[in-house]
Design a protein around this motif. Structure first.
Motif, PDB file in Angstrom:
ATOM      1  N   ARG A   1      -2.131  11.764  -5.408  1.00 58.70           N
ATOM      2  CA  ARG A   1      -1.129  11.602  -6.345  1.00 58.70           C
ATOM      3  C   ARG A   1       0.156  11.793  -5.659  1.00 58.70           C
ATOM      4  N   TRP A   2       1.122  11.074  -6.093  1.00 56.34           N
ATOM      5  CA  TRP A   2       2.253  10.687  -5.295  1.00 56.34           C
ATOM      6  C   TRP A   2       3.490  11.616  -5.624  1.00 56.34           C
ATOM      7  N   GLU A   3       3.816  12.748  -5.149  1.00 50.60           N
ATOM      8  CA  GLU A   3       4.592  13.725  -5.339  1.00 50.60           C
ATOM      9  C   GLU A   3       6.010  13.465  -5.208  1.00 50.60           C
ATOM     10  N   SER A   4       6.300  12.602  -4.271  1.00 52.21           N
ATOM     11  CA  SER A   4       7.652  12.186  -4.005  1.00 52.21           C
ATOM     12  C   SER A   4       8.076  11.045  -4.869  1.00 52.21           C
ATOM     13  N   ILE A   5       7.402  10.097  -5.487  1.00 55.39           N
ATOM     14  CA  ILE A   5       7.666   9.027  -6.132  1.00 55.39           C
ATOM     15  C   ILE A   5       7.885   9.523  -7.539  1.00 55.39           C
ATOM     16  N   ASP A   6       9.258   9.358  -8.099  1.00 57.10           N
ATOM     17  CA  ASP A   6       9.688   9.674  -9.387  1.00 57.10           C
ATOM     18  C   ASP A   6       9.631   8.402 -10.259  1.00 57.10           C
ATOM     19  N   GLU A   7       9.751   7.287  -9.550  1.00 49.31           N
ATOM     20  CA  GLU A   7       9.792   5.861 -10.660  1.00 49.31           C
ATOM     21  C   GLU A   7       8.946   4.854  -9.830  1.00 49.31           C
ATOM     22  N   VAL A   8       8.495   4.270 -10.736  1.00 49.65           N
ATOM     23  CA  VAL A   8       7.627   2.890 -10.321  1.00 49.65           C
ATOM     24  C   VAL A   8       8.200   1.644 -11.374  1.00 49.65           C
ATOM     25  N   GLN A   9       8.833   0.591 -10.762  1.00 52.40           N
ATOM     26  CA  GLN A   9       9.177  -0.257 -11.587  1.00 52.40           C
ATOM     27  C   GLN A   9       8.069  -1.783 -11.223  1.00 52.40           C
ATOM     28  N   PHE A  10       7.872  -2.063 -12.348  1.00 53.08           N
ATOM     29  CA  PHE A  10       7.198  -3.615 -12.305  1.00 53.08           C
ATOM     30  C   PHE A  10       8.095  -4.415 -12.511  1.00 53.08           C
ATOM     31  N   VAL A  11       8.552  -5.170 -11.833  1.00 52.49           N
ATOM     32  CA  VAL A  11       9.847  -6.433 -11.916  1.00 52.49           C
ATOM     33  C   VAL A  11       8.793  -7.566 -11.808  1.00 52.49           C
ATOM     34  N   LEU A  12       8.933  -8.455 -12.886  1.00 51.63           N
ATOM     35  CA  LEU A  12       7.924  -9.533 -13.071  1.00 51.63           C
ATOM     36  C   LEU A  12       8.649 -10.844 -13.374  1.00 51.63           C
ATOM     37  N   PHE A  13       7.918 -11.896 -13.128  1.00 51.74           N
ATOM     38  CA  PHE A  13       8.786 -13.150 -13.033  1.00 51.74           C
ATOM     39  C   PHE A  13       8.634 -14.012 -14.430  1.00 51.74           C
ATOM     40  N   SER A  14       7.828 -13.756 -15.174  1.00 52.92           N
ATOM     41  CA  SER A  14       7.623 -14.304 -16.283  1.00 52.92           C
ATOM     42  C   SER A  14       7.379 -13.465 -17.722  1.00 52.92           C
ATOM     43  N   ASP A  15       7.751 -14.366 -18.685  1.00 51.57           N
ATOM     44  CA  ASP A  15       7.330 -13.445 -20.001  1.00 51.57           C
ATOM     45  C   ASP A  15       6.034 -13.155 -19.978  1.00 51.57           C
ATOM     46  N   GLN A  16       5.091 -14.022 -19.830  1.00 55.46           N
ATOM     47  CA  GLN A  16       3.767 -13.729 -19.955  1.00 55.46           C
ATOM     48  C   GLN A  16       3.420 -12.637 -19.153  1.00 55.46           C
ATOM     49  N   MET A  17       3.730 -12.755 -17.752  1.00 52.61           N
ATOM     50  CA  MET A  17       3.334 -11.614 -17.152  1.00 52.61           C
ATOM     51  C   MET A  17       3.850 -10.139 -17.566  1.00 52.61           C
ATOM     52  N   THR A  18       5.113 -10.439 -17.913  1.00 54.11           N
ATOM     53  CA  THR A  18       5.799  -9.170 -18.538  1.00 54.11           C
ATOM     54  C   THR A  18       5.047  -8.448 -19.608  1.00 54.11           C
ATOM     55  N   SER A  19       4.629  -9.584 -20.603  1.00 57.25           N
ATOM     56  CA  SER A  19       4.182  -9.060 -21.967  1.00 57.25           C
ATOM     57  C   SER A  19       2.812  -8.588 -21.585  1.00 57.25           C
ATOM     58  N   VAL A  20       1.998  -9.018 -20.866  1.00 62.01           N
ATOM     59  CA  VAL A  20       0.704  -8.421 -20.379  1.00 62.01           C
ATOM     60  C   VAL A  20       0.551  -6.875 -19.741  1.00 62.01           C
ATOM     61  N   PHE A  21       1.799  -6.978 -18.753  1.00 62.26           N
ATOM     62  CA  PHE A  21       2.013  -5.457 -18.172  1.00 62.26           C
ATOM     63  C   PHE A  21       2.405  -4.588 -19.380  1.00 62.26           C
ATOM     64  N   CYS A  22       3.329  -4.931 -20.139  1.00 62.30           N
ATOM     65  CA  CYS A  22       3.734  -3.895 -21.177  1.00 62.30           C
ATOM     66  C   CYS A  22       2.304  -3.606 -22.183  1.00 62.30           C
ATOM     67  N   GLN A  23       1.607  -4.567 -22.482  1.00 65.79           N
ATOM     68  CA  GLN A  23       0.443  -4.039 -23.096  1.00 65.79           C
ATOM     69  C   GLN A  23      -0.450  -3.179 -22.454  1.00 65.79           C
ATOM     70  N   VAL A  24      -0.718  -3.491 -21.318  1.00 61.84           N
ATOM     71  CA  VAL A  24      -1.678  -2.710 -20.360  1.00 61.84           C
ATOM     72  C   VAL A  24      -1.168  -1.284 -20.333  1.00 61.84           C
ATOM     73  N   PHE A  25       0.359  -1.203 -19.876  1.00 60.66           N
ATOM     74  CA  PHE A  25       0.812   0.095 -19.704  1.00 60.66           C
ATOM     75  C   PHE A  25       1.529   0.815 -20.746  1.00 60.66           C
ATOM     76  N   ASP A  26       1.375   0.112 -22.084  1.00 60.23           N
ATOM     77  CA  ASP A  26       1.461   0.594 -23.500  1.00 60.23           C
ATOM     78  C   ASP A  26       2.923   0.772 -23.505  1.00 60.23           C
ATOM     79  N   HIS A  27       3.859  -0.014 -23.098  1.00 61.49           N
ATOM     80  CA  HIS A  27       5.442  -0.036 -23.222  1.00 61.49           C
ATOM     81  C   HIS A  27       5.830  -1.060 -24.081  1.00 61.49           C
ATOM     82  N   ASP A  28       7.055  -0.801 -24.668  1.00 54.81           N
ATOM     83  CA  ASP A  28       8.059  -1.967 -24.990  1.00 54.81           C
ATOM     84  C   ASP A  28       8.471  -2.592 -24.072  1.00 54.81           C
ATOM     85  N   GLN A  29       8.696  -3.881 -24.446  1.00 49.98           N
ATOM     86  CA  GLN A  29       9.302  -4.770 -23.475  1.00 49.98           C
ATOM     87  C   GLN A  29      10.640  -4.436 -23.040  1.00 49.98           C
ATOM     88  N   TRP A  30      11.237  -4.306 -21.919  1.00 53.94           N
ATOM     89  CA  TRP A  30      12.450  -4.075 -21.634  1.00 53.94           C
ATOM     90  C   TRP A  30      13.324  -5.463 -21.051  1.00 53.94           C
TER      91      TRP A  30
END
Length: 177
Positions: free
Chosen positions: A148-177
């Motif tokens: 477990r990464w105690e010191s890491i408070d934030e992980v961002q996935f900065v993605l290059f396409s709508d398709q990639m972003t949409s899939v990551f949002c589905q897998v991580f159960d996020h709304d798209q930002w």
């Protein structure tokens, strides 16, 4: 740990560490690797040459990570990791997962509290958006990693396409930002 998924340019995010989906030479390339090297300027290439002359003379193997300074990027470090090249027959998802785990381990080691990932392996290396998102999820959320990464408070996935972003949002159960 806060997890954010967004579409954008990873070279512009203000985090402690940016992960580079590098090739084993560490000397730049196309896609995310090329964009990071261009934005970071010559200091990044020089730092990578130093790594090649000292600790990774034969290049960085898939699944491992190494940190360098970030040159002109807004980050403090660039963490380089080499994804397995599915198009070349490297189809072991555990190596893809290792890219995320090794990068997080190294981010914690250097003292980063925030880290931004691209879709490692999701470009010319041939991994599907779902494969990449599931590999990242299994390491960060599912707890397949023993660490477990105690010191890491934030992980961002900065993605290059709508398709990639949409899939990551589905897998991580996020709304798209």
């Amino acid at each position: 740990m806060k997890i954010t998924v967004l579409e954008g340019d990873i070279t512009e995010v203000a985090v402690d560490a940016i992960v580079n989906a590098a090739n084993s030479s560490l000397l730049g390339g196309g896609g995310v690797d090329g964009a990071i090297h261009r934005a970071a300027g010559p200091a990044l290439l020089e730092a990578c040459r130093e790594v090649r002359q000292t600790t990774h003379v034969r290049g960085l193997p898939p699944g491992q990570a190494v940190a360098t300074s970030a040159g002109d990027l807004p980050a403090r470090w660039v963490i380089h990791t080499v994804g397995p090249n599915r198009n070349a027959g490297e189809a072991d998802p555990e190596i893809l997962e290792s890219c995320f785990e090794s990068s997080l381990n190294l981010a914690e080691e250097v003292g980063a509290s925030s880290i931004a990932f691209p879709a490692i392996g999701g470009g010319v290396y041939g991994w599907s958006p779902r494969d990449v998102a599931e590999a990242a999820h299994s390491v960060i959320v599912d707890g397949r990693s023993r660490r477990r990464w105690e010191s890491i408070d934030e992980v961002q996935f900065v993605l290059f396409s709508d398709q990639m972003t949409s899939v990551f949002c589905q897998v991580f159960d996020h709304d798209q930002w």
